[in-house]
Scaffold this active site. Structure first.
Site, PDB file in Angstrom:
ATOM      1  N   THR B  36      10.182   1.508   0.872  1.00 26.86           N
ATOM      2  CA  THR B  36      10.508   2.926   1.017  1.00 26.86           C
ATOM      3  C   THR B  36      10.996   3.134   2.440  1.00 26.86           C
ATOM      4  O   THR B  36      10.245   2.990   3.398  1.00 26.86           O
ATOM      5  CB  THR B  36       9.277   3.795   0.710  1.00 26.86           C
ATOM      6  OG1 THR B  36       8.679   3.336  -0.512  1.00 26.86           O
ATOM      7  CG2 THR B  36       9.675   5.241   0.523  1.00 26.86           C
ATOM      8  N   LYS B 151       4.252  -5.756  -0.690  1.00 25.03           N
ATOM      9  CA  LYS B 151       4.364  -4.395  -1.240  1.00 25.03           C
ATOM     10  C   LYS B 151       4.882  -4.532  -2.672  1.00 25.03           C
ATOM     11  O   LYS B 151       6.043  -4.226  -2.974  1.00 25.03           O
ATOM     12  CB  LYS B 151       5.318  -3.555  -0.374  1.00 25.03           C
ATOM     13  CG  LYS B 151       5.198  -2.051  -0.591  1.00 25.03           C
ATOM     14  CD  LYS B 151       6.059  -1.320   0.440  1.00 25.03           C
ATOM     15  CE  LYS B 151       6.167   0.157   0.151  1.00 25.03           C
ATOM     16  NZ  LYS B 151       5.017   0.917   0.652  1.00 25.03           N
ATOM     17  N   GLU B 184      -6.823  -0.273   5.050  1.00 23.37           N
ATOM     18  CA  GLU B 184      -5.594   0.520   5.212  1.00 23.37           C
ATOM     19  C   GLU B 184      -5.781   1.893   4.593  1.00 23.37           C
ATOM     20  O   GLU B 184      -6.790   2.144   3.933  1.00 23.37           O
ATOM     21  CB  GLU B 184      -4.424  -0.196   4.512  1.00 23.37           C
ATOM     22  CG  GLU B 184      -4.644  -0.359   3.001  1.00 23.37           C
ATOM     23  CD  GLU B 184      -3.621  -1.276   2.327  1.00 23.37           C
ATOM     24  OE1 GLU B 184      -2.739  -1.799   3.009  1.00 23.37           O
ATOM     25  OE2 GLU B 184      -3.739  -1.456   1.097  1.00 23.37           O
TER      26      GLU B 184
END
Lengths: 283, 283
Positions: B36, B151, B184
């Protein structure tokens, strides 16, 4: 090995079609679940077992699938599928639906329903008769109690496991957890026969609680009066077992003939389980 | 909070369109990766960082993406996107492509490339200035060294984490591993400032190695001459830190103002990091 790349037929939310929105959360995040069901012309023999797992999984993931709508749709799809092909596979995918970008989802998103028809793969059935040779996979299964048992769409571990070998004399891989305990096959569950008892790995931190595994646990073992338990399975237990078999809802039961440097005959307990399962599918 | 459900524009394999095959492995198994990216009219500032992670991830998952083809496509898509909207977000998804049913994949499957344009979400930018309040998530991150840092599209843990609260005064959740160590944010990485040094959780068994995290580690800390380390982070370390911030490639840097019953001011190190990052995006 031939690849039938496309389903015979696909319905998306009740309509014929083979494409879905790029914003579907099944695609963006693997945010959904699936079932792979074997059907006969007159029925989907384990339908209630599949639906029980699906609705339970949707509940755990808070996917608000409408049960009666889905049941009706499966009934209609099966009727149409059976008219084309007397027996085969129906794969059902339910996702949380389409949403905006990002993990957060409106609570009123409408789940996406996908139904697909496939022919029965010939080779998986021949493995019923001949048994399979299997191997240990290197990649481990991550543990997460929130996801354990669910047949969800986050399946990268299985994809990577299946890429570990291309030798066609090996048919399936065994997956272990982070501590090295045996959990399941890549697309199947495992049973061991040890001293007249049956054992299957417990699935409380990872693994898929297969419909055929549950059927064998609940119905077949009772019908055979064989004691059965779900327990943690160390590698050593496999070497000490008299019979091993793998199972899933499409293929039924695969006797394990070879793993690493150990061989097994197709034993009497495995044969008996196969007979029970064969009755389901009218084979 | 408004949801912009559809992208401004979508290209699939270079062609405009918003639907993909139900047999795409991204949908069936989450078998793919995504990026992204935030763009300005004249550039995608962290493009090389995004591509480095993407190509590295594809390598680890053995997805044979053609680098020059993808680069050209992103360049063209950015040009078209910037003409419509001066700055915004480009989301890129790469999957292993379309294959037959089952985990096994032909080695010559052509990866699917999806490019989508979205506007910048207003509220995530206002959080840069005001800081965010965060919470601990109950669901844990499963560990798998084979997937750590990537990811990928298997994101059910993040989906379930984001469903744990609906209180709009909390903006982000912190995720921990099975041992309770901080890893995270749901869609961000974490930095702590402790006695003039910076620390970020190590991501060797789980978590996403964020592009902004890497940029801060490699470039910003060097520019600021602040020592930095990636280490295991216990909860106690957060209570003992003078500043906390979260970061990602779209939002930049969010100062953390509140977690459980502890509050922080927006500190001088966080402000400095924000200044470095703001220069990237020309803000």
């Amino acid at each position: 090995m031939s690849f039938a790349a496309s389903p015979e037929c696909t319905w998306i939310n009740g309509d014929e079609g083979a494409s879905l929105s790029v914003m579907d959360r099944g695609f963006a995040f693997g945010d959904g679940v699936f079932e792979t069901m074997r059907y006969r012309r007159d029925a989907i023999p384990l339908l209630e077992w599949h639906l029980r797992r699906l609705f339970d999984s949707c509940g755990r993931l808070r996917i608000a699938i409408e049960e009666s709508l889905l049941r009706d749709e499966i009934t209609q799809f099966h009727r149409a599928a059976a008219a084309r092909l007397g027996d085969g596979i129906i794969k059902l995918i339910v996702t949380r639906g389409v949403s905006a970008r990002g993990y957060r989802c409106e609570t009123d998103a409408a789940p996406t329903r996908v139904l697909m028809q496939f022919p029965l793969p010939a080779e998986t059935l021949s493995w019923n008769a001949e048994g399979v040779a299997i191997r240990y996979c290197d990649i481990r299964l991550g543990s997460n109690v929130a996801l354990a048992g669910i047949k969800h769409l986050n399946r990268l571990e299985q994809v990577l496991a299946r890429m570990e070998w291309s030798d066609s004399s090996i048919q399936e891989g065994l997956m272990t957890d982070a501590r090295g305990r045996i959990v399941e096959g890549i697309s199947s569950n495992l049973f061991l026969v040890i001293a007249g008892r049956m054992v299957t790995p417990v699935l409380d931190t990872c693994g898929v609680a297969g419909v055929m595994r549950q059927y064998i646990l609940d119905e077949v073992c009772r019908g055979m009066s064989v004691p059965v338990a779900a327990t943690a399975c160390e590698r050593g237990m496999l070497a000490g077992s008299q019979e091993l078999f793998l199972c899933n809802a499409v293929a039924g039961v695969w006797p394990v003939r070879r793993l690493a440097n150990k061989s097994w005959p197709i034993g009497p307990v495995t044969r008996k389980v196969q007979e029970h399962v064969a009755r389901l599918f009218g084979a």
